[in-house]
Scaffold this motif. Structure first.
Motif, PDB file in Angstrom:
ATOM      1  N   THR A   1       2.264  -1.934  14.313  1.00 31.47           N
ATOM      2  CA  THR A   1       0.812  -0.803  14.808  1.00 31.47           C
ATOM      3  C   THR A   1       0.409  -0.629  12.699  1.00 31.47           C
ATOM      4  O   THR A   1      -0.239  -0.495  12.005  1.00 31.47           O
ATOM      5  N   LEU A   2       1.389  -0.109  11.908  1.00 27.64           N
ATOM      6  CA  LEU A   2       0.742  -0.273  10.824  1.00 27.64           C
ATOM      7  C   LEU A   2       0.574  -1.157   9.911  1.00 27.64           C
ATOM      8  O   LEU A   2      -0.513  -0.688   9.630  1.00 27.64           O
ATOM      9  N   GLU A   3       0.550  -2.390   9.983  1.00 24.14           N
ATOM     10  CA  GLU A   3      -0.462  -3.162   9.693  1.00 24.14           C
ATOM     11  C   GLU A   3      -1.321  -3.543  10.505  1.00 24.14           C
ATOM     12  O   GLU A   3      -2.433  -3.847   9.216  1.00 24.14           O
ATOM     13  N   GLU A   4      -1.826  -3.142  11.930  1.00 25.84           N
ATOM     14  CA  GLU A   4      -3.005  -3.154  12.232  1.00 25.84           C
ATOM     15  C   GLU A   4      -3.554  -2.078  11.503  1.00 25.84           C
ATOM     16  O   GLU A   4      -4.931  -2.052  11.431  1.00 25.84           O
TER      17      GLU A   4
ATOM     18  N   SER B   1       0.541  -0.606  -0.231  1.00 23.78           N
ATOM     19  CA  SER B   1       0.166   0.302   0.165  1.00 23.78           C
ATOM     20  C   SER B   1       0.764   0.958   0.001  1.00 23.78           C
ATOM     21  O   SER B   1       2.041   1.354   0.276  1.00 23.78           O
ATOM     22  N   PRO B   2       0.112   2.379  -0.271  1.00 26.39           N
ATOM     23  CA  PRO B   2       1.162   3.578  -0.104  1.00 26.39           C
ATOM     24  C   PRO B   2       1.403   4.257   0.889  1.00 26.39           C
ATOM     25  O   PRO B   2       2.852   4.528   1.229  1.00 26.39           O
TER      26      PRO B   2
ATOM     27  N   GLY C   1      -6.532  -2.807   3.593  1.00 25.40           N
ATOM     28  CA  GLY C   1      -5.467  -3.409   2.841  1.00 25.40           C
ATOM     29  C   GLY C   1      -5.148  -2.747   1.867  1.00 25.40           C
ATOM     30  O   GLY C   1      -4.244  -1.733   2.567  1.00 25.40           O
ATOM     31  N   ASP C   2      -4.646  -3.243   0.624  1.00 22.79           N
ATOM     32  CA  ASP C   2      -4.067  -1.856  -0.107  1.00 22.79           C
ATOM     33  C   ASP C   2      -3.700  -1.153  -0.883  1.00 22.79           C
ATOM     34  O   ASP C   2      -2.691  -0.348  -0.932  1.00 22.79           O
TER      35      ASP C   2
END
Length: 156
Positions: free
Chosen positions: A65-68, A30-31, A74-75
């Motif tokens: 944290t960013l993944e959560e 993702s951006p 998503g992307d």
């Protein structure tokens, strides 16, 4: 249109077959993830500040944290989410000289650094510590002399 031989097809398909066999599926980032990865790589490579924080551990912690935060989007997770997580990471590093600028702030900094003339209209309102709270406490023309600045509020 050029045709591929059987060996050419096998060579072209080999990377895809290997990733499928290993269970690794290449995904588009993702951006927010791209921003986070590039910024943290830059900080890990180029930071020589006074902070004693463990940058590697913090970058891994905030990557989770960013993944959560990006899980629902998503992307399509935006730059704003990546910028917010980076801001939290750098706040925990504790070095006020290392920060994330918003695009407008980065543009203003570039304009100042390159001494560019910028046409702007409008007004910017900024809260100032010790500012005047009433019109009666401000004078239109401040007293002259050392220590006085134009358009500053002075007690009457």
């Amino acid at each position: 249109m050029p045709s591929l031989s059987a060996s050419g097809l096998r060579r072209a398909a080999l990377p895809f077959l290997l990733t499928a066999a290993l269970g690794v599926v290449p995904a588009l980032a993702s951006p927010a993830t791209d921003l986070y990865q590039h910024a943290t790589a830059s900080v890990l490579r180029d930071y020589y500040g006074w902070s004693t924080a463990d940058l590697h551990a913090l970058s891994e912690q905030y990557a989770l944290t960013l993944e959560e935060r990006c899980a629902p989007a998503g992307d399509a997770c935006s730059f704003d989410t990546g910028r917010a997580v980076l801001t939290e990471l750098l706040r925990e590093v504790g070095d006020a000289h290392t920060s994330v600028r918003d695009p407008e702030g980065a543009l203003r900094l570039r304009e100042v650094q390159e001494n560019r003339p910028v046409l702007r209209t409008g007004a910017r309102v900024v809260r100032v510590e010790g500012a005047c709270w009433s019109r009666r406490s401000c004078r239109a023309v401040p007293p002259t002399g050392p220590g006085y600045a134009p358009w500053t509020c002075y007690r009457a």
